[in-house]
Write a protein that holds these residues in place. Structure first.
Motif, PDB file in Angstrom:
ATOM      1  N   ARG A 135      63.041  53.778   2.882  1.00 29.90           N
ATOM      2  CA  ARG A 135      62.246  53.141   1.838  1.00 29.90           C
ATOM      3  C   ARG A 135      62.739  53.654   0.486  1.00 29.90           C
ATOM      4  O   ARG A 135      63.445  54.672   0.412  1.00 29.90           O
ATOM      5  N   PRO A 136      62.383  52.979  -0.609  1.00 28.06           N
ATOM      6  CA  PRO A 136      62.850  53.431  -1.930  1.00 28.06           C
ATOM      7  C   PRO A 136      62.248  54.791  -2.300  1.00 28.06           C
ATOM      8  O   PRO A 136      61.076  55.068  -2.040  1.00 28.06           O
ATOM      9  N   TYR A 137      63.065  55.619  -2.893  1.00 30.36           N
ATOM     10  CA  TYR A 137      62.642  56.934  -3.377  1.00 30.36           C
ATOM     11  C   TYR A 137      62.927  57.022  -4.874  1.00 30.36           C
ATOM     12  O   TYR A 137      63.703  56.225  -5.424  1.00 30.36           O
ATOM     13  N   PRO A 138      62.350  57.996  -5.559  1.00 31.01           N
ATOM     14  CA  PRO A 138      62.719  58.219  -6.965  1.00 31.01           C
ATOM     15  C   PRO A 138      64.217  58.452  -7.096  1.00 31.01           C
ATOM     16  O   PRO A 138      64.844  59.006  -6.185  1.00 31.01           O
ATOM     17  N   PRO A 139      64.824  58.012  -8.198  1.00 28.22           N
ATOM     18  CA  PRO A 139      66.294  58.111  -8.340  1.00 28.22           C
ATOM     19  C   PRO A 139      66.826  59.516  -8.132  1.00 28.22           C
ATOM     20  O   PRO A 139      67.871  59.698  -7.492  1.00 28.22           O
ATOM     21  N   GLU A 140      66.138  60.550  -8.670  1.00 29.44           N
ATOM     22  CA  GLU A 140      66.676  61.898  -8.536  1.00 29.44           C
ATOM     23  C   GLU A 140      66.617  62.390  -7.089  1.00 29.44           C
ATOM     24  O   GLU A 140      67.460  63.188  -6.663  1.00 29.44           O
ATOM     25  N   VAL A 141      65.628  61.912  -6.314  1.00 29.76           N
ATOM     26  CA  VAL A 141      65.557  62.293  -4.908  1.00 29.76           C
ATOM     27  C   VAL A 141      66.720  61.657  -4.134  1.00 29.76           C
ATOM     28  O   VAL A 141      67.395  62.314  -3.326  1.00 29.76           O
ATOM     29  N   GLU A 142      66.948  60.383  -4.389  1.00 28.61           N
ATOM     30  CA  GLU A 142      68.038  59.691  -3.696  1.00 28.61           C
ATOM     31  C   GLU A 142      69.387  60.315  -4.047  1.00 28.61           C
ATOM     32  O   GLU A 142      70.240  60.527  -3.173  1.00 28.61           O
TER      33      GLU A 142
ATOM     34  N   ALA B 159      70.472  62.955 -18.299  1.00 34.97           N
ATOM     35  CA  ALA B 159      70.126  63.226 -16.905  1.00 34.97           C
ATOM     36  C   ALA B 159      69.434  62.032 -16.270  1.00 34.97           C
ATOM     37  O   ALA B 159      69.704  61.671 -15.113  1.00 34.97           O
ATOM     38  N   ALA B 160      68.509  61.410 -17.032  1.00 33.88           N
ATOM     39  CA  ALA B 160      67.795  60.245 -16.499  1.00 33.88           C
ATOM     40  C   ALA B 160      68.749  59.079 -16.253  1.00 33.88           C
ATOM     41  O   ALA B 160      68.673  58.387 -15.233  1.00 33.88           O
ATOM     42  N   ALA B 161      69.678  58.859 -17.219  1.00 36.06           N
ATOM     43  CA  ALA B 161      70.631  57.759 -17.052  1.00 36.06           C
ATOM     44  C   ALA B 161      71.546  58.007 -15.858  1.00 36.06           C
ATOM     45  O   ALA B 161      71.852  57.095 -15.085  1.00 36.06           O
ATOM     46  N   ALA B 162      71.965  59.270 -15.713  1.00 35.69           N
ATOM     47  CA  ALA B 162      72.830  59.578 -14.575  1.00 35.69           C
ATOM     48  C   ALA B 162      72.094  59.395 -13.254  1.00 35.69           C
ATOM     49  O   ALA B 162      72.668  58.940 -12.255  1.00 35.69           O
ATOM     50  N   ALA B 163      70.789  59.751 -13.236  1.00 35.95           N
ATOM     51  CA  ALA B 163      70.007  59.585 -12.009  1.00 35.95           C
ATOM     52  C   ALA B 163      69.813  58.104 -11.675  1.00 35.95           C
ATOM     53  O   ALA B 163      69.858  57.704 -10.515  1.00 35.95           O
ATOM     54  N   GLU B 164      69.572  57.283 -12.704  1.00 35.93           N
ATOM     55  CA  GLU B 164      69.364  55.854 -12.464  1.00 35.93           C
ATOM     56  C   GLU B 164      70.624  55.180 -11.927  1.00 35.93           C
ATOM     57  O   GLU B 164      70.566  54.311 -11.059  1.00 35.93           O
ATOM     58  N   ASP B 165      71.790  55.575 -12.466  1.00 38.12           N
ATOM     59  CA  ASP B 165      73.043  54.916 -12.085  1.00 38.12           C
ATOM     60  C   ASP B 165      73.770  55.648 -10.959  1.00 38.12           C
ATOM     61  O   ASP B 165      74.874  55.262 -10.585  1.00 38.12           O
ATOM     62  N   GLY B 166      73.204  56.747 -10.444  1.00 39.22           N
ATOM     63  CA  GLY B 166      73.885  57.557  -9.447  1.00 39.22           C
ATOM     64  C   GLY B 166      73.818  56.948  -8.058  1.00 39.22           C
ATOM     65  O   GLY B 166      73.240  55.879  -7.832  1.00 39.22           O
ATOM     66  N   PRO B 167      74.401  57.644  -7.102  1.00 35.24           N
ATOM     67  CA  PRO B 167      74.433  57.153  -5.714  1.00 35.24           C
ATOM     68  C   PRO B 167      73.043  57.190  -5.087  1.00 35.24           C
ATOM     69  O   PRO B 167      72.141  57.866  -5.569  1.00 35.24           O
TER      70      PRO B 167
END
Length: 439
Positions: A335-342, A299-307
């Protein structure tokens, strides 16, 4: 009831019933000791009958009865010791006294009872030994050995016949209780390990379910949107193929781009899922403890590499290329947000646009993004479907999981999700995500 701990077999399970013994071997041992004690007391009963002037048969019968009571040493050790003390003036029952004291000390009787009965037996043995030693010294006719000889010898005999069996019984009883305690502790640990294993299995199953849900949601987001656009472009391609070959070529190129993008995202997702299997031998079971960690890592890897939210503009552009009229409004400074929020914000907009392609083809769409201090809000609202374009959307199947997936994503991050029809006959999807969630 008092026992010496021989009421269970080595496996800890109750064996077949042998009165109070529990095992045949224990019963045979006590019966054998009872026969030996009865024979000893019967022999000593002959001398007692001669000294007391009673019939020989009565002395022998008394000895047999008293000696056979040793069979009861495990059931009633106090009775055996009391009988041994009572017949000590008759100078019989040496085995009965020794084994009775051992059984009493090895049982679970209170220590004050053991001390009292052991003291009584010691005093009784000391008195009888004193009398018999003095009689033996007088019968030999030798010179007086001294005043110390008789009491010292009587003390040795009394202590030697009382203290060793009591100490041995205390040791055996303590050892038995220790073994029972260790066995109970082992059983308790085994139950705890079984409970922990069940809980680990439940956690692993929960982790697997969560990961399957996440994968299904990701697959739905990737496939549904891309394929929906591909179907829309394919319909447009079919409509203009003969009238406008140049536009047909552009639509075909767009269909190819959409397919390649969908395949790329699917490969990336499958690559994350297979990353944990590369180091495990083929056919090896997956450790239960690693399932939750693997799910979290995937899940973390998918969030980091996701849209990202910045990709929403490209998303809107793709819908425009498919013929949809889409307006994009952005308020506030990005502004930058946490990966899962974006990723969640992007997926909400993506799924909402996909639903418009499916159910409201030809409708005008308004996409709004609002960057606030502690949250980010998004809204996708479409008007009533265009009758001229409703045929395309009718050909697109729907599994009914889009809104459910969006709600799960938003609520999982502590956000707010609202969806429903508008008064103008369209549909609105709104979501607010807190931006303080750490990645």
């Amino acid at each position: 009831m008092t026992t010496t701990g021989a009421h269970q077999d080595a496996t800890g399970t109750p064996p077949r019933t042998w009165l109070w013994w529990g095992r045949r071997r224990t019963a045979l041992l006590d019966i054998g000791l009872g026969l030996i004690s009865a024979a000893e007391c019967a022999t000593q009963g002959v001398d007692f009958a001669a000294r007391a002037g009673i019939p020989l048969a009565l002395g022998v019968a008394l000895g047999l009865l008293v000696g056979s009571l040793l069979v009861l040493r495990r059931r009633w050790p106090i009775l055996v010791v009391l009988v041994a003390i009572a017949i000590s003036p008759a100078a019989m029952g040496y085995l009965l006294t020794v084994v009775g004291l051992y059984s009493l000390a090895a049982s679970d009787v209170p220590r004050r009872v053991l001390a009292t009965l052991s003291g009584m037996s010691l005093v009784a043995t000391l008195i009888i030994s004193f009398v018999r030693v003095r009689e033996d010294v007088a019968a030999t006719g030798l010179d007086d050995p001294g005043v110390w000889y008789v009491p010292v010898m009587a003390g040795f005999i009394a202590v030697g016949s009382t203290l060793p069996p009591v100490l041995l019984g205390l040791y055996i009883g303590a050892r038995r209780r220790l073994m029972e305690s260790l066995r109970e502790r082992a059983d308790s640990l085994e139950q705890e390990l079984s409970l922990l294993a069940d809980r680990a299995e439940q956690r692993a199953e929960w982790a697997r379910t969560e990961e399957r849900t996440r994968i299904a949601r990701e697959m739905h987001d990737v496939v549904a949107h891309r394929v929906s656009l591909m179907v829309v472009h394919a319909a447009a391609l079919q409509a203009v193929a003969l009238k406008d070959p140049q536009k047909a070529v552009r639509n075909a190129a767009l269909v190819g781009d959409m397919g390649r993008q969908a395949l790329t995202e699917l490969r990336e997702m499958l690559g994350v899922l297979r990353a944990g299997d590369e180091t495990r031998p083929p056919g090896a079971p997956v450790p239960l403890a690693a399932v939750g960690a693997a799910a979290a890592a995937a899940a973390a890897a998918a969030a980091e590499d996701g849209p990202r939210i910045a990709d929403v503009e490209d998303l809107v552009g793709q819908s425009r290329q498919a013929g949809m009229v889409v307006e994009l409004s952005v308020q506030g400074e990005a502004r930058p947000y946490p990966p899962e929020v974006e990723q969640t914000a992007f997926r909400v907009v993506q799924e909402a646009l996909t639903n418009v392609h499916k159910h409201a083809a030809g409708a005008k769409v308004m996409v709004r993004l609002a960057h606030r201090d502690t949250e980010i809000a998004m809204q996708v609202e479409n008007g009533a479907p265009d009758a001229a374009g409703s045929g395309v959307g009718a050909e697109l199947p729907s599994g009914g999981n889009g809104l459910v997936g969006m709600r799960e994503r938003v609520l999982g991050l502590g956000g707010v999700f609202v969806s429903g029809p508008t008064e103008a006959g369209g549909f609105r999807v709104s979501a607010v995500l807190p931006c303080g969630v750490s990645g």
